[in-house]
Design a protein around this motif. Structure first.
Motif, PDB file in Angstrom:
ATOM      1  N   UNK A 557      -6.958 -37.503 -29.156  1.00  0.00           N
ATOM      2  CA  UNK A 557      -8.392 -37.207 -29.094  1.00  0.00           C
ATOM      3  C   UNK A 557      -9.148 -37.919 -30.209  1.00  0.00           C
ATOM      4  N   UNK A 558      -8.611 -37.884 -31.436  1.00  0.00           N
ATOM      5  CA  UNK A 558      -9.291 -38.518 -32.561  1.00  0.00           C
ATOM      6  C   UNK A 558      -9.358 -40.028 -32.384  1.00  0.00           C
ATOM      7  N   UNK A 559      -8.350 -40.579 -31.718  1.00  0.00           N
ATOM      8  CA  UNK A 559      -8.308 -42.016 -31.493  1.00  0.00           C
ATOM      9  C   UNK A 559      -9.226 -42.435 -30.362  1.00  0.00           C
ATOM     10  N   UNK A 560      -9.662 -41.454 -29.558  1.00  0.00           N
ATOM     11  CA  UNK A 560     -10.560 -41.764 -28.444  1.00  0.00           C
ATOM     12  C   UNK A 560      -9.831 -42.118 -27.172  1.00  0.00           C
ATOM     13  N   UNK A 561      -8.531 -41.764 -27.082  1.00  0.00           N
ATOM     14  CA  UNK A 561      -7.751 -42.098 -25.894  1.00  0.00           C
ATOM     15  C   UNK A 561      -7.932 -41.103 -24.764  1.00  0.00           C
ATOM     16  N   UNK A 562      -8.644 -40.004 -25.035  1.00  0.00           N
ATOM     17  CA  UNK A 562      -8.769 -38.978 -24.017  1.00  0.00           C
ATOM     18  C   UNK A 562      -7.644 -37.973 -24.131  1.00  0.00           C
ATOM     19  N   UNK A 563      -7.634 -36.956 -23.249  1.00  0.00           N
ATOM     20  CA  UNK A 563      -6.643 -35.877 -23.364  1.00  0.00           C
ATOM     21  C   UNK A 563      -5.230 -36.367 -23.094  1.00  0.00           C
ATOM     22  N   UNK A 564      -4.299 -35.803 -23.839  1.00  0.00           N
ATOM     23  CA  UNK A 564      -2.881 -36.079 -23.677  1.00  0.00           C
ATOM     24  C   UNK A 564      -2.211 -34.795 -23.237  1.00  0.00           C
ATOM     25  N   UNK A 565      -1.227 -34.887 -22.357  1.00  0.00           N
ATOM     26  CA  UNK A 565      -0.536 -33.690 -21.893  1.00  0.00           C
ATOM     27  C   UNK A 565       0.799 -33.550 -22.604  1.00  0.00           C
ATOM     28  N   UNK A 566       1.150 -32.366 -23.106  1.00  0.00           N
ATOM     29  CA  UNK A 566       0.353 -31.145 -23.032  1.00  0.00           C
ATOM     30  C   UNK A 566      -0.855 -31.218 -23.954  1.00  0.00           C
ATOM     31  N   UNK A 567      -1.997 -30.738 -23.460  1.00  0.00           N
ATOM     32  CA  UNK A 567      -3.227 -30.808 -24.224  1.00  0.00           C
ATOM     33  C   UNK A 567      -3.272 -29.799 -25.349  1.00  0.00           C
ATOM     34  N   UNK A 568      -4.310 -29.932 -26.178  1.00  0.00           N
ATOM     35  CA  UNK A 568      -4.454 -29.024 -27.317  1.00  0.00           C
ATOM     36  C   UNK A 568      -4.535 -27.578 -26.862  1.00  0.00           C
ATOM     37  N   UNK A 569      -5.252 -27.324 -25.777  1.00  0.00           N
ATOM     38  CA  UNK A 569      -5.411 -25.953 -25.304  1.00  0.00           C
ATOM     39  C   UNK A 569      -4.085 -25.312 -24.930  1.00  0.00           C
ATOM     40  N   UNK A 570      -3.104 -26.146 -24.604  1.00  0.00           N
ATOM     41  CA  UNK A 570      -1.822 -25.609 -24.172  1.00  0.00           C
ATOM     42  C   UNK A 570      -0.924 -25.222 -25.335  1.00  0.00           C
ATOM     43  N   UNK A 571      -1.224 -25.724 -26.530  1.00  0.00           N
ATOM     44  CA  UNK A 571      -0.299 -25.495 -27.647  1.00  0.00           C
ATOM     45  C   UNK A 571      -0.929 -24.782 -28.831  1.00  0.00           C
ATOM     46  N   UNK A 572      -2.249 -24.617 -28.845  1.00  0.00           N
ATOM     47  CA  UNK A 572      -2.909 -24.040 -30.016  1.00  0.00           C
ATOM     48  C   UNK A 572      -4.036 -23.114 -29.591  1.00  0.00           C
ATOM     49  N   UNK A 573      -4.480 -22.287 -30.533  1.00  0.00           N
ATOM     50  CA  UNK A 573      -5.566 -21.349 -30.268  1.00  0.00           C
ATOM     51  C   UNK A 573      -6.897 -22.074 -30.146  1.00  0.00           C
ATOM     52  N   UNK A 574      -7.849 -21.370 -29.563  1.00  0.00           N
ATOM     53  CA  UNK A 574      -9.167 -21.967 -29.328  1.00  0.00           C
ATOM     54  C   UNK A 574      -9.841 -22.387 -30.629  1.00  0.00           C
ATOM     55  N   UNK A 575      -9.624 -21.610 -31.709  1.00  0.00           N
ATOM     56  CA  UNK A 575     -10.268 -21.947 -32.980  1.00  0.00           C
ATOM     57  C   UNK A 575      -9.768 -23.288 -33.510  1.00  0.00           C
ATOM     58  N   UNK A 576      -8.446 -23.514 -33.463  1.00  0.00           N
ATOM     59  CA  UNK A 576      -7.909 -24.786 -33.932  1.00  0.00           C
ATOM     60  C   UNK A 576      -8.387 -25.939 -33.057  1.00  0.00           C
ATOM     61  N   UNK A 577      -8.403 -25.732 -31.758  1.00  0.00           N
ATOM     62  CA  UNK A 577      -8.844 -26.779 -30.839  1.00  0.00           C
ATOM     63  C   UNK A 577     -10.317 -27.114 -31.077  1.00  0.00           C
ATOM     64  N   UNK A 578     -11.132 -26.086 -31.292  1.00  0.00           N
ATOM     65  CA  UNK A 578     -12.565 -26.319 -31.519  1.00  0.00           C
ATOM     66  C   UNK A 578     -12.781 -27.146 -32.768  1.00  0.00           C
ATOM     67  N   UNK A 579     -11.972 -26.911 -33.805  1.00  0.00           N
ATOM     68  CA  UNK A 579     -12.109 -27.692 -35.022  1.00  0.00           C
ATOM     69  C   UNK A 579     -11.842 -29.163 -34.794  1.00  0.00           C
ATOM     70  N   UNK A 580     -10.827 -29.487 -33.986  1.00  0.00           N
ATOM     71  CA  UNK A 580     -10.525 -30.882 -33.679  1.00  0.00           C
ATOM     72  C   UNK A 580     -11.656 -31.509 -32.868  1.00  0.00           C
ATOM     73  N   UNK A 581     -12.153 -30.775 -31.885  1.00  0.00           N
ATOM     74  CA  UNK A 581     -13.223 -31.339 -31.044  1.00  0.00           C
ATOM     75  C   UNK A 581     -14.508 -31.538 -31.830  1.00  0.00           C
TER      76      UNK A 581
END
Length: 662
Positions: A557-581
């Protein structure tokens, strides 16, 4: 001292002409350069060396035959690959003059590096010599120019490092006291920007963020606190500029970092810090469904002169379930005081109170924190069993009054010995708590049966009363197996509704809907990864796979490649994912790309239970910040880091909940 030295420059750039400049114009440019020597006070020997080098370049470039041969050499060198760089070999006796020409060619960092090297043994000049004076003057001038270049690139911490390097050097040369003071003044001007630079970095770059917090503490101390003046303060920010700076910097700080600092500044007598600390506690308590933190916020505001704080106090009382007291507090406000809180009073006291609370949370409490990304959803807050348990216990006088927030604000927990569980364990807390007649009522089913829309649903001991706003309801009776509180009655999604229950995250749904090819160290496919997350316990290998999945998806995501599977939502809580986004959005607005690479080494499980596992991992971390043209702006290289990664599974599937440095 060496006999020769190399200047990383070609004859064209040294003289200041292009390859298209005619031979007769070369001599004209030479005259102009000789008539405009640097005015910093270099010795005549150094100025003569500069002139000699300029003449040598002009002699070559004004001779068409020699020039053609030289241009052919440059073309051949460029064809051999990027590793070949044009350079000029000059006598060491001309080094100071050559370094000045590098500086004049806008190669300030190269000039600084050369001056610093020349000042070090074994080629260090004799103390008190003209060469020493010229080189130290050159180092100071080049440092300011290099720092200025970095400033314009918004690489503020790197600019400070350059200035600090020059200041340390000039400490040994008393005659350069004025130059040293100039560099220190530049450092002072940089301080607020350095804080912004360091705190805007990823939360995982712990050392840089800690340095930013230390600099912020020093800046506040130099001002004499949040209410201090600019007199004697580094950077000399006015009160208005400081307020703008503080507002901007808070958005890069987690709620835990802010609570920690506001508490410290409040202990030193700052009423502003006390007020902002109450807001931070409220934000943490509401977003993580921890009423004990809101109770602490209420205590703080109550201890302050309360004139004008009645709306805030009433909102806090409402969030603690003290609705009668909250309404009485709000009733003490006159219409002018409520003008900014209510668009138009409805006549329904409870509805007006809820309206005030939502507006206060949305406008003043929840914004301004890096890790708080929720809406002012009162339904979701009060429907949480942990909140209901707290309010019930408070009615019996048994509610715990203290809770703590981790510095990074991503994991909130009660202190040792407290009865208040973390928000993620709300269901377990409700099951174990002594309730009324039974477990908490299904609020959605009750709302559907009575034709009411839930605005606030609080289980009170006295009379088992429910506080409901009577409005036409579009609530449908929940289907069998439907979880109460998952969506709003009309079936519309509410982004950020309270604290996301792990079951509401996209984890298992994403795993069921997508194939998971092996990527960046994440082994196995969909079934293997899903089975790993559902394991009874996490071992070292499983923890490593989860962390690798988190780091790989985050880097993509930080590199701009788009979502990778398994995505962030699949491995981390919403708070951690929101921080990355949020970081991705910030980088996109600044037209920057962050390339991150990590390598995991030793993995050790240091704490393990059926519901929580902590893995200590040694790793190396490197990132490159690039502008939109792919030009490297900043590099962070940490070869040896140790991080603790915390996993929980309140919904039966292991998720990354927190991480922090050791």
């Amino acid at each position: 001292m060496w006999d020769h030295m190399e200047l990383a420059i070609d004859h064209f750039r040294l003289l200041g002409v292009s390859t298209s400049t005619a031979c007769d114009m070369v001599l004209q440019v030479l005259r102009q350069r000789l008539e405009q020597p640097p005015g910093e006070g270099y010795s005549s020997e150094t100025l003569k060396a500069r002139a000699q080098l300029l003449r040598a370049s002009a002699d070559l470039l004004s001779d068409q035959t020699r020039r053609n041969s030289y241009e052919a050499e440059l073309l051949a060198m460029g064809g051999e690959g990027a590793s070949c760089v044009a350079a000029l070999e000059i006598p060491s006796s001309l080094e100071a003059g050559g370094l000045i020409l590098l500086l004049e060619a806008s190669l300030a960092q190269e000039a600084l590096d050369g001056a610093l090297k020349a000042l070090q043994p074994p080629q260090a000049p004799a103390l008190g010599s003209g060469r020493e004076a010229d080189l130290t003057l050159l180092a100071a001038t080049a440092a300011r120019a290099a720092a200025g270049d970095l400033w314009h690139q918004r690489r503020y911490e790197q600019a400070a490092i350059v200035l600090q390097q020059a200041v340390s050097l000039l400490q040994k040369y008393p005659r350069q006291g004025e130059r040293r003071e100039q560099l220190q003044a530049d450092l002072a001007q940089l301080l607020p920007y350095r804080v912004l630079d360091l705190l805007s970095r990823d939360l995982s770059v712990v050392d840089a963020r800690q340095r930013g917090l230390e600099l912020l503490d020093g800046l506040i101390a130099a001002r004499g606190g949040l209410e201090g003046s600019a007199e004697g303060c580094p950077g000399a920010m006015t009160a208005s500029a400081f307020q703008d700076f503080l507002k901007q910097i808070r958005s890069y700080m987690t709620v835990g970092e802010q609570i920690e600092r506001f508490e410290d500044w409040a202990r030193k007598g700052s009423p502003t810090a006390d007020f902002l600390g109450a807001h931070a506690l409220t934000s943490a308590g509401f977003s993580r469904h921890q009423p004990a933190l809101i109770f602490q916020a209420l205590e703080r505001l109550t201890a302050m002169p309360t004139a004008g704080l009645e709306p805030e106090l009433s909102c806090l009382q409402l969030l603690l379930g003290r609705t009668d007291l909250a309404q009485k507090t709000l009733d003490r406000c006159d219409s002018a005081q409520l003008a900014g809180w209510l668009v138009e009073p409805s006549g329904d006291r409870l509805a007006d109170l809820c309206c005030c609370c939502r507006k206060w949370l949305s406008d003043q409490v929840l914004p301004g924190y890096r890790d708080v990304l929720v809406d002012a959803d009162l339904d979701g807050y009060f429907a949480d069993p942990a909140v209901q348990t707290f309010i019930q216990a408070e009615d019996r006088g048994q509610a715990p009054r203290q809770a703590t927030v981790a510095s990074h604000g991503q994991h909130l927990a009660a202190p040792v010995g407290s009865d208040t569980p973390p928000a993620g364990h709300a269901a377990a807390a409700a099951a174990d708590a002594p309730g009324l007649d039974s477990a908490p009522v299904d609020l959605r089913a009750m709302a559907a049966a009575t034709g009411l829309t839930v605005v606030v649903a609080v289980s009170l001991v006295a009379g088992r009363s429910w506080l409901l706003q009577r409005q036409p309801s579009s609530v449908a009776t929940p289907a069998a197996g439907e979880r109460p509180g998952a969506d709003n009655p009309a079936g519309q999604s509410r982004p950020g509704q309270g604290l996301a229950k792990p079951a509401e995250l996209d984890g298992t749904a994403a795993l069921a809907a997508t194939q998971i090819p092996p990527t960046d160290g994440v082994a196995g496919g969909q079934a293997a990864f899903a089975a790993l997350q559902r394991a009874d316990r996490l071992d070292e290998r499983a923890a490593e796979q989860l962390v690798k999945a988190w780091l790989a998806a985050k880097a993509a995501l930080l590199r701009g490649d788009g979502p990778l599977q398994p995505g962030l939502d699949a491995v981390a809580t919403r708070e951690l994912v929101a921080g990355v986004r949020r970081q991705v959005r910030d980088n996109r607005e600044r037209q920057l790309i962050l390339e991150v690479s990590t390598e995991l080494r030793n993995v050790e499980i240091i704490d393990s239970s059926e519901e929580s596992v902590t893995a200590r991992i040694n790793l190396s971390y490197r990132d490159r910040l690039l502008d939109r043209d792919g030009v490297e702006q900043q590099v962070t290289d940490l070869r040896d880091m140790t991080r603790d990664y915390v996993f929980t599974r309140p919904n039966g599937s292991w998720l990354l909940t927190d991480f922090y440095g050791v």
